[in-house]
Motif scaffolding. Structure first.
Motif, PDB file in Angstrom:
ATOM      1  N   UNK A   1     115.373   4.056 -13.943  1.00 43.89           N
ATOM      2  CA  UNK A   1     114.710   5.052 -14.792  1.00 43.89           C
ATOM      3  C   UNK A   1     113.557   4.470 -15.599  1.00 43.89           C
TER       4      UNK A   1
ATOM      5  N   UNK B   1     118.629   0.082 -18.015  1.00 49.08           N
ATOM      6  CA  UNK B   1     117.881   1.254 -17.577  1.00 49.08           C
ATOM      7  C   UNK B   1     117.094   1.904 -18.722  1.00 49.08           C
TER       8      UNK B   1
ATOM      9  N   UNK C   1     121.824  13.734 -28.183  1.00 44.22           N
ATOM     10  CA  UNK C   1     122.003  12.565 -29.039  1.00 44.22           C
ATOM     11  C   UNK C   1     120.804  11.639 -28.960  1.00 44.22           C
TER      12      UNK C   1
ATOM     13  N   UNK D   1     119.698   7.644 -29.290  1.00 47.97           N
ATOM     14  CA  UNK D   1     120.287   6.320 -29.135  1.00 47.97           C
ATOM     15  C   UNK D   1     119.211   5.276 -29.393  1.00 47.97           C
TER      16      UNK D   1
ATOM     17  N   UNK E   1     121.086   2.961 -22.490  1.00 45.05           N
ATOM     18  CA  UNK E   1     122.303   3.745 -22.313  1.00 45.05           C
ATOM     19  C   UNK E   1     123.572   2.888 -22.264  1.00 45.05           C
ATOM     20  N   UNK E   2     123.440   1.614 -21.936  1.00 38.70           N
ATOM     21  CA  UNK E   2     124.627   0.774 -21.777  1.00 38.70           C
ATOM     22  C   UNK E   2     125.042   0.090 -23.078  1.00 38.70           C
TER      23      UNK E   2
ATOM     24  N   UNK F   1     123.157   0.498 -26.203  1.00 34.53           N
ATOM     25  CA  UNK F   1     122.545   1.070 -27.398  1.00 34.53           C
ATOM     26  C   UNK F   1     123.590   1.615 -28.363  1.00 34.53           C
ATOM     27  N   UNK F   2     123.119   1.975 -29.547  1.00 35.12           N
ATOM     28  CA  UNK F   2     124.016   2.589 -30.521  1.00 35.12           C
ATOM     29  C   UNK F   2     123.492   3.980 -30.844  1.00 35.12           C
TER      30      UNK F   2
ATOM     31  N   UNK G   1     116.201   6.386 -27.146  1.00 36.79           N
ATOM     32  CA  UNK G   1     116.594   7.162 -25.980  1.00 36.79           C
ATOM     33  C   UNK G   1     117.129   8.504 -26.463  1.00 36.79           C
TER      34      UNK G   1
ATOM     35  N   UNK H   1     118.956  11.574 -25.436  1.00 37.87           N
ATOM     36  CA  UNK H   1     119.818  11.856 -24.294  1.00 37.87           C
ATOM     37  C   UNK H   1     120.204  13.321 -24.248  1.00 37.87           C
TER      38      UNK H   1
ATOM     39  N   UNK I   1     122.912  12.987 -19.270  1.00 35.19           N
ATOM     40  CA  UNK I   1     122.925  11.533 -19.422  1.00 35.19           C
ATOM     41  C   UNK I   1     124.183  11.050 -20.132  1.00 35.19           C
ATOM     42  N   UNK I   2     124.615  11.790 -21.142  1.00 38.58           N
ATOM     43  CA  UNK I   2     125.755  11.305 -21.921  1.00 38.58           C
ATOM     44  C   UNK I   2     127.074  11.580 -21.225  1.00 38.58           C
TER      45      UNK I   2
END
Lengths: 530, 197
Positions: free
Chosen positions: A22, A178, A337, A339, A343-344, A346-347, A364, A366, A370-371
């Motif tokens: 992405x 990503x 949301x 972030x 995606x892996x 992040x907070x 990000x 989302x 995605x979530x």
């Protein structure tokens, strides 16, 4: 030029995942320079280590680049004014943190002039004129921290213990997660500046070899870096395309891919003669030394299905997320949301009022697509998929059992603190167990218990000292009383004669004092007459 | 027969001497069990257990005079640790001694009302209150154990217990439960694995 350099061997780390990257979403649009916002929020702790100590007061006017807070201690970093303006307040404000709690920040109202402060360090076009210590101090004073995400103060990382000689400098341009593309764009457009930063670090630590690792899904970045390298002509420096595999961008994973060496458990890369720096950090080093500019801005990827025009922005530190999202075309209707990071790893942030900090590489936005659906986790079926993908070769299942049972001794025996929280295990878990959250819970809970233990020990020490003091005071009082009593007894035993003696002695003392006073008066009078 | 008696007597005399020597040579000062119990206790020195501090309570437990369920600020966790340490069954907390606070507390002196009487300073078991006669007193927050002993000592009721401020650095990730669990921030799509070797 996307394949590995012929003859250069590459290695693999265990596990990992091949994810859809992405990256194209946000690399299609040019990098946009975001003007400073009207109000900047500058957290005093944007780094690992001690919180910075404010140097300014509310109401003070500051210039761009002026230090607003100083580093406290060795592992710390100063904070600079990203633009000119007036300090409005030093107060708690929302910061990008998973807790959603507020933290101490300097609030700066921009005056729109963007005027540089006076007395900033002079640019040093020829870094070779300075020694490693001077360069390190300038990097420290420029507030540079690792921009790959960990935000460890760079000056401290550039000063490995003298017993570890740095053999290899690894430049991290892998950017494996990503959606994130800020390092990619930086390498495409600022390759010469990055290599200037590489040259400065080479001058400081004198490695035998420098390897610039870039994942092979970024051909343009690889080309740009190779061209810049040919132009700069740095000796023993190679651009090395590496296979795209998450989490190649992890420091220890990239080192393993490039050199085949494994960083020991609970150890640092310096122990095996390696120093790893992110490309963004090296760019900041170049800016600090050659241009004399502290770390006041960075590239941020604003991406995800939740924004209309994903792109990269050059934003001042302290700019609220909302302004970056607006510059990327605003939210789409189905955003759910926000972030910070990918995606892996992040907070999730709780509000878009939080500011860009030094470690903000990506915002990000989302959507549910995605979530995914946050459903209840099923039971662990012991399939072992998590152990297969763990890049650190831990046993995620065992860690999960012990973290769930709050057995913090056992979970540490299974090397919890070697976990890099990459999220591969939770990603492949067929039972959708939030494994990483269990590990984060266990880690923070262990730290909390250590703090409580230290506090209890301190309270015990203080209580013991107090008890000792009270006992001593009581003893001294008793001794004093005993002495007095003994004196009285002695006098009584001595009879009336000794008492009369004492009175006579006292009278004699009074008489002597009177005489002395009279003599002094006479002398004064005599002097007065003369 | 005689040889057997003599050799047994000689052996017992020898072992007796050895044991006597060991008892003197390897003598342990203090009470190691009380030390271990003391290390588990939270060191608030609040006295809610009925003993004047954590150490005396630890000694009482070690001597078998006190039960393990009397530490109010320690709560379930300390009872469990004590049960593990001593090899006994855990018991529910003796709530007749007090209810545990849901979160850590700290004492705050309202300085506009403080008359500078020093009574709270004398009551504080860890010297966490600074001040002098007829000078306003204040609590050193970092040293306060939240024992509440200063509260009844104050003649003008100017000391209040407030929940300890939550520092962002001391925040801990919540324990994941089916209802309150933070899913991974987002999903990425998995591609077919090329690596087969």
């Amino acid at each position: 030029m996307t394949g590995p350099i012929p003859g250069r061997q590459l290695w693999h780390f265990h596990g990992g995942l091949h994810l859809a990257d992405h990256k194209a979403e946000s690399t299609g649009r040019p990098v946009l320079d975001l003007p400073p916002p009207a109000r900047l929020i500058l957290p005093l702790r944007q780094h690992i280590g001690q919180i910075a100590e404010p140097l300014v007061r509310p109401g003070e006017r500051v210039g761009k680049g002026q230090p607003l807070a100083a580093a406290e201690g060795y592992i710390s970093a100063p904070v600079h004014a990203p633009t000119s303006g007036t300090v409005v307040a030093i107060e708690n404000a929302p910061v990008p943190h998973p807790s959603g709690l507020d933290a101490p920040c300097i609030i700066l109202a921009a005056d729109g002039e963007d005027r540089w402060a006076e007395g900033l360090p002079d640019p040093v076009p020829d870094y070779r004129a300075l020694d490693a210590l001077t360069l390190r101090n300038r990097i420290r004073e420029a507030g540079i921290v690792g921009l790959g995400g960990a935000a460890f103060p760079t000056a401290a990382k550039l000063n490995p213990p003298p017993r570890h000689r740095i053999d290899t400098l690894v430049v991290n341009g892998a950017e494996c997660e990503p959606w994130i593309t800020c390092d990619d764009m930086l390498m495409r457009h600022e390759a010469a500046a990055i290599l200037s930063g590489v040259a400065i670090v080479q001058h400081m630590v004198r490695p035998r070899e420098t390897l610039i690792g870039i994942e092979d899904n970024k051909p343009q970045a690889i080309d740009a870096m190779q061209h810049a390298l040919n132009a700069a002509g740095l000796p023993d420096t190679h651009v090395v395309p590496v296979p795209t595999r998450y989490p190649t961008g992890g420091e220890k994973q990239l080192i393993q891919v490039l050199t085949g060496k494994e960083v020991p458990s609970a150890g640092l890369p310096a122990e095996i003669g390696i120093l790893c720096q992110n490309v963004g950090t090296l760019h900041a080093v170049h800016r600090a030394i050659v241009e004399g500019v502290p770390l006041i801005e960075r590239l941020v990827t604003v991406t995800g299905d939740g924004v209309a025009e994903p792109r990269n922005l050059r934003a001042r530190i302290g700019t609220p997320f909302a302004e970056l999202v607006a510059a990327a075309g605003g939210y789409t209707p189905d955003v759910t949301r926000l972030i910070m990071g990918g995606p892996m790893m992040g907070i999730a942030v709780h509000t878009d009022a939080v500011p860009v900090i030094k470690s903000t590489n990506c915002i990000l936005a989302a959507t549910p697509a995605l979530t995914g659906e946050p459903g209840p986790a099923a039971a662990c079926i012991r399939c072992g998929e998590c152990a297969r993908v763990c890049p650190v070769r831990l046993l995620p299942q065992q860690l999960y059992w012990y973290a769930r049972a709050r057995d913090f001794d056992r979970v540490q025996e299974y090397s919890l603190f070697d976990c890099i929280e990459c999220g591969c295990c939770a990603y492949v878990c067929p039972s959708h167990i939030p494994l990483v959250q269990y590990y984060r819970f266990a880690k923070t809970e262990i730290w909390n218990q250590e703090r409580e233990k230290a506090r209890a020990d301190q309270a015990r020490r203080r209580h013991e000292l107090r008890q000792a003091r009270l006992e001593r005071e009581q003893r001294e009082k008793a001794e004093r009383l005993a002495r007095k009593k003994a004196a009285v007894q002695r006098r009584k035993a001595g009879g009336g004669e000794s008492a009369q003696d004492a009175i006579a002695a006292a009278l004699a003392r009074v008489e002597a004092k009177k005489k002395a006073r009279a003599a002094a008066r006479d002398k004064d009078d005599g002097e007065g007459r003369d | 027969m005689l040889a057997a008696i003599l050799s047994i007597s000689a052996l017992s005399a020898l072992f007796g001497l050895l044991l006597g020597f060991a008892a003197i040579r390897f003598r342990v000062e203090g009470d190691p069990i009380a030390d271990q119990i003391d290390a588990v206790l939270p060191q608030t020195q609040c006295g809610q257990c009925g003993y004047p501090g954590c150490r005396p309570y630890a000694e009482a437990i070690a001597a078998g005079e006190a039960d393990i369920n009397r530490c109010v600020p320690g709560g379930e966790q300390v009872i469990q640790s004590l049960a593990d340490l001593l090899g006994v069954d855990p018991k529910p907390l003796d709530t007749s001694l007090g209810e545990p606070e849901p979160e850590p507390q700290v004492a705050v002196i309202h300085e506009q009302w403080c008359i500078g009487c020093t009574l709270c300073i004398q009551a504080c078991p860890v010297d966490a209150i600074v001040g002098a006669a007829k000078q306003v007193h204040t609590v050193i927050e970092a040293e306060c154990t939240g024992c509440k002993l200063c509260v009844p000592a104050c003649p003008v009721d100017c000391i209040e217990m407030v929940p300890l401020r939550k520092d962002i650095e001391e925040w801990t990730w919540p324990y994941p439960t089916p209802t309150a669990y933070l899913p991974p921030p987002a999903r990425a799509d998995l591609l077919p694995d090329e690596e087969t070797a």
